[in-house]
Design a protein around this motif. Sequence first.
Motif, PDB file in Angstrom:
ATOM      1  N   VAL A  24       0.848  -1.192   0.000  1.00 26.27           N
ATOM      2  CA  VAL A  24       0.000   0.000   0.000  1.00 26.27           C
ATOM      3  C   VAL A  24       0.881   1.239   0.000  1.00 26.27           C
ATOM      4  O   VAL A  24       2.048   1.185   0.378  1.00 26.27           O
ATOM      5  CB  VAL A  24      -0.965   0.018   1.207  1.00 26.27           C
ATOM      6  N   SER A  25       0.305   2.352  -0.407  1.00 26.04           N
ATOM      7  CA  SER A  25       1.071   3.591  -0.492  1.00 26.04           C
ATOM      8  C   SER A  25       1.147   4.339   0.833  1.00 26.04           C
ATOM      9  O   SER A  25       2.068   5.124   1.045  1.00 26.04           O
ATOM     10  CB  SER A  25       0.464   4.504  -1.562  1.00 26.04           C
ATOM     11  N   HIS A  26       0.167   4.115   1.714  1.00 26.55           N
ATOM     12  CA  HIS A  26       0.099   4.859   2.974  1.00 26.55           C
ATOM     13  C   HIS A  26      -0.410   3.945   4.086  1.00 26.55           C
ATOM     14  O   HIS A  26      -1.059   2.942   3.822  1.00 26.55           O
ATOM     15  CB  HIS A  26      -0.866   6.043   2.838  1.00 26.55           C
ATOM     16  N   ALA A  27      -0.154   4.338   5.314  1.00 30.75           N
ATOM     17  CA  ALA A  27      -0.637   3.586   6.476  1.00 30.75           C
ATOM     18  C   ALA A  27      -2.047   4.060   6.821  1.00 30.75           C
ATOM     19  O   ALA A  27      -2.284   4.686   7.846  1.00 30.75           O
ATOM     20  CB  ALA A  27       0.305   3.766   7.653  1.00 30.75           C
ATOM     21  N   PHE A  28      -2.994   3.771   5.920  1.00 32.73           N
ATOM     22  CA  PHE A  28      -4.374   4.187   6.136  1.00 32.73           C
ATOM     23  C   PHE A  28      -4.878   3.688   7.487  1.00 32.73           C
ATOM     24  O   PHE A  28      -4.431   2.675   7.989  1.00 32.73           O
ATOM     25  CB  PHE A  28      -5.272   3.660   5.020  1.00 32.73           C
ATOM     26  N   HIS A  29      -5.801   4.421   8.063  1.00 39.27           N
ATOM     27  CA  HIS A  29      -6.449   4.083   9.326  1.00 39.27           C
ATOM     28  C   HIS A  29      -5.491   4.166  10.514  1.00 39.27           C
ATOM     29  O   HIS A  29      -5.734   3.543  11.541  1.00 39.27           O
ATOM     30  CB  HIS A  29      -7.128   2.717   9.260  1.00 39.27           C
ATOM     31  N   LEU A  32      -0.574   8.028  11.162  1.00 38.24           N
ATOM     32  CA  LEU A  32       0.303   8.533  10.108  1.00 38.24           C
ATOM     33  C   LEU A  32      -0.472   9.292   9.029  1.00 38.24           C
ATOM     34  O   LEU A  32       0.120   9.999   8.218  1.00 38.24           O
ATOM     35  CB  LEU A  32       1.111   7.388   9.490  1.00 38.24           C
ATOM     36  N   MET A  33      -1.784   9.174   9.033  1.00 32.41           N
ATOM     37  CA  MET A  33      -2.623   9.893   8.073  1.00 32.41           C
ATOM     38  C   MET A  33      -2.991  11.291   8.575  1.00 32.41           C
ATOM     39  O   MET A  33      -3.471  12.123   7.806  1.00 32.41           O
ATOM     40  CB  MET A  33      -3.893   9.093   7.771  1.00 32.41           C
ATOM     41  N   ASP A  34      -2.778  11.572   9.847  1.00 30.94           N
ATOM     42  CA  ASP A  34      -3.194  12.849  10.438  1.00 30.94           C
ATOM     43  C   ASP A  34      -2.717  14.084   9.673  1.00 30.94           C
ATOM     44  O   ASP A  34      -3.499  15.024   9.490  1.00 30.94           O
ATOM     45  CB  ASP A  34      -2.765  12.939  11.896  1.00 30.94           C
ATOM     46  N   PRO A  35      -1.463  14.136   9.198  1.00 29.48           N
ATOM     47  CA  PRO A  35      -1.003  15.361   8.531  1.00 29.48           C
ATOM     48  C   PRO A  35      -1.792  15.742   7.269  1.00 29.48           C
ATOM     49  O   PRO A  35      -1.811  16.906   6.881  1.00 29.48           O
ATOM     50  CB  PRO A  35       0.459  15.056   8.187  1.00 29.48           C
ATOM     51  N   MET A  36      -2.470  14.784   6.647  1.00 26.68           N
ATOM     52  CA  MET A  36      -3.179  15.105   5.410  1.00 26.68           C
ATOM     53  C   MET A  36      -4.679  15.312   5.587  1.00 26.68           C
ATOM     54  O   MET A  36      -5.380  15.666   4.652  1.00 26.68           O
ATOM     55  CB  MET A  36      -2.928  14.019   4.351  1.00 26.68           C
ATOM     56  N   LEU A  37      -5.189  15.116   6.799  1.00 30.68           N
ATOM     57  CA  LEU A  37      -6.637  15.133   6.999  1.00 30.68           C
ATOM     58  C   LEU A  37      -7.286  16.484   6.703  1.00 30.68           C
ATOM     59  O   LEU A  37      -8.365  16.522   6.114  1.00 30.68           O
ATOM     60  CB  LEU A  37      -6.991  14.680   8.417  1.00 30.68           C
ATOM     61  N   ASP A  38      -6.667  17.591   7.079  1.00 33.57           N
ATOM     62  CA  ASP A  38      -7.279  18.898   6.828  1.00 33.57           C
ATOM     63  C   ASP A  38      -7.416  19.166   5.334  1.00 33.57           C
ATOM     64  O   ASP A  38      -8.459  19.629   4.866  1.00 33.57           O
ATOM     65  CB  ASP A  38      -6.484  20.016   7.500  1.00 33.57           C
ATOM     66  N   GLU A  39      -6.369  18.876   4.584  1.00 34.42           N
ATOM     67  CA  GLU A  39      -6.437  19.087   3.131  1.00 34.42           C
ATOM     68  C   GLU A  39      -7.430  18.123   2.494  1.00 34.42           C
ATOM     69  O   GLU A  39      -8.203  18.507   1.606  1.00 34.42           O
ATOM     70  CB  GLU A  39      -5.058  18.912   2.504  1.00 34.42           C
ATOM     71  N   TYR A  67     -17.532  11.656   6.934  1.00 36.79           N
ATOM     72  CA  TYR A  67     -17.516  10.200   6.842  1.00 36.79           C
ATOM     73  C   TYR A  67     -16.206   9.737   6.215  1.00 36.79           C
ATOM     74  O   TYR A  67     -15.556   8.825   6.713  1.00 36.79           O
ATOM     75  CB  TYR A  67     -18.710   9.706   6.015  1.00 36.79           C
ATOM     76  N   TRP A  68     -15.808  10.384   5.115  1.00 34.83           N
ATOM     77  CA  TRP A  68     -14.593   9.960   4.418  1.00 34.83           C
ATOM     78  C   TRP A  68     -13.336  10.312   5.202  1.00 34.83           C
ATOM     79  O   TRP A  68     -12.362   9.565   5.192  1.00 34.83           O
ATOM     80  CB  TRP A  68     -14.565  10.530   3.005  1.00 34.83           C
ATOM     81  N   VAL A  69     -13.347  11.417   5.922  1.00 38.87           N
ATOM     82  CA  VAL A  69     -12.207  11.756   6.783  1.00 38.87           C
ATOM     83  C   VAL A  69     -12.058  10.693   7.866  1.00 38.87           C
ATOM     84  O   VAL A  69     -10.957  10.193   8.126  1.00 38.87           O
ATOM     85  CB  VAL A  69     -12.365  13.167   7.391  1.00 38.87           C
ATOM     86  N   ARG A  70     -13.170  10.317   8.488  1.00 40.04           N
ATOM     87  CA  ARG A  70     -13.127   9.254   9.505  1.00 40.04           C
ATOM     88  C   ARG A  70     -12.661   7.944   8.900  1.00 40.04           C
ATOM     89  O   ARG A  70     -11.913   7.182   9.515  1.00 40.04           O
ATOM     90  CB  ARG A  70     -14.497   9.073  10.163  1.00 40.04           C
ATOM     91  N   HIS A  71     -13.076   7.665   7.664  1.00 35.75           N
ATOM     92  CA  HIS A  71     -12.712   6.420   7.002  1.00 35.75           C
ATOM     93  C   HIS A  71     -11.201   6.360   6.752  1.00 35.75           C
ATOM     94  O   HIS A  71     -10.593   5.292   6.875  1.00 35.75           O
ATOM     95  CB  HIS A  71     -13.480   6.287   5.683  1.00 35.75           C
ATOM     96  N   VAL A  72     -10.593   7.460   6.411  1.00 36.02           N
ATOM     97  CA  VAL A  72      -9.140   7.507   6.201  1.00 36.02           C
ATOM     98  C   VAL A  72      -8.398   7.248   7.507  1.00 36.02           C
ATOM     99  O   VAL A  72      -7.392   6.545   7.547  1.00 36.02           O
ATOM    100  CB  VAL A  72      -8.708   8.876   5.627  1.00 36.02           C
ATOM    101  N   ARG A  73      -8.901   7.778   8.598  1.00 35.64           N
ATOM    102  CA  ARG A  73      -8.168   7.792   9.869  1.00 35.64           C
ATOM    103  C   ARG A  73      -8.538   6.670  10.831  1.00 35.64           C
ATOM    104  O   ARG A  73      -7.689   6.072  11.477  1.00 35.64           O
ATOM    105  CB  ARG A  73      -8.386   9.138  10.558  1.00 35.64           C
ATOM    106  N   ASP A  74      -9.811   6.371  10.955  1.00 43.41           N
ATOM    107  CA  ASP A  74     -10.262   5.438  11.991  1.00 43.41           C
ATOM    108  C   ASP A  74     -10.196   3.989  11.528  1.00 43.41           C
ATOM    109  O   ASP A  74     -10.127   3.702  10.332  1.00 43.41           O
ATOM    110  CB  ASP A  74     -11.707   5.766  12.406  1.00 43.41           C
ATOM    111  N   ALA A  75     -10.263   3.092  12.481  1.00 44.02           N
ATOM    112  CA  ALA A  75     -10.343   1.669  12.160  1.00 44.02           C
ATOM    113  C   ALA A  75     -11.667   1.386  11.467  1.00 44.02           C
ATOM    114  O   ALA A  75     -12.670   2.031  11.744  1.00 44.02           O
ATOM    115  CB  ALA A  75     -10.250   0.845  13.453  1.00 44.02           C
ATOM    116  N   VAL A  76     -11.647   0.444  10.551  1.00 50.50           N
ATOM    117  CA  VAL A  76     -12.876   0.067   9.838  1.00 50.50           C
ATOM    118  C   VAL A  76     -13.126  -1.404  10.016  1.00 50.50           C
ATOM    119  O   VAL A  76     -12.264  -2.159  10.376  1.00 50.50           O
ATOM    120  CB  VAL A  76     -12.824   0.419   8.334  1.00 50.50           C
TER     121      VAL A  76
END
Length: 76
Positions: A24-29, A32-39, A67-76
């Motif tokens: 994968v390209s990023h550590a989704f969920h 490590l995703m925090d820096p990109m969440l605002d953008e 919903y999508w911001v939570r999906h990037v950051r939170d456990a699913v």
Amino acid sequence: VVLSGDEGAVLELAGRWKNKRLRVSHAFHSHLMDPMLDEFRSVAEKLTYARAIVPVAGQPARVDAEYWVRHVRDAV
């Protein structure tokens, strides 16, 4: 089970069991995703959302930018 986060910690924990590393390209969920969440939120707020026409198991009643911001950051 999928582990996500700091590579060293994930590899140490994964080493306890038989495992397969996902490419994968990023550590989704993970944090490590925090820096990109605002953008990401800024872009997601510009989109228009609608319920799926084809039923999707587990689809929430409301899908929006948050919903999508939570999906990037939170456990699913």
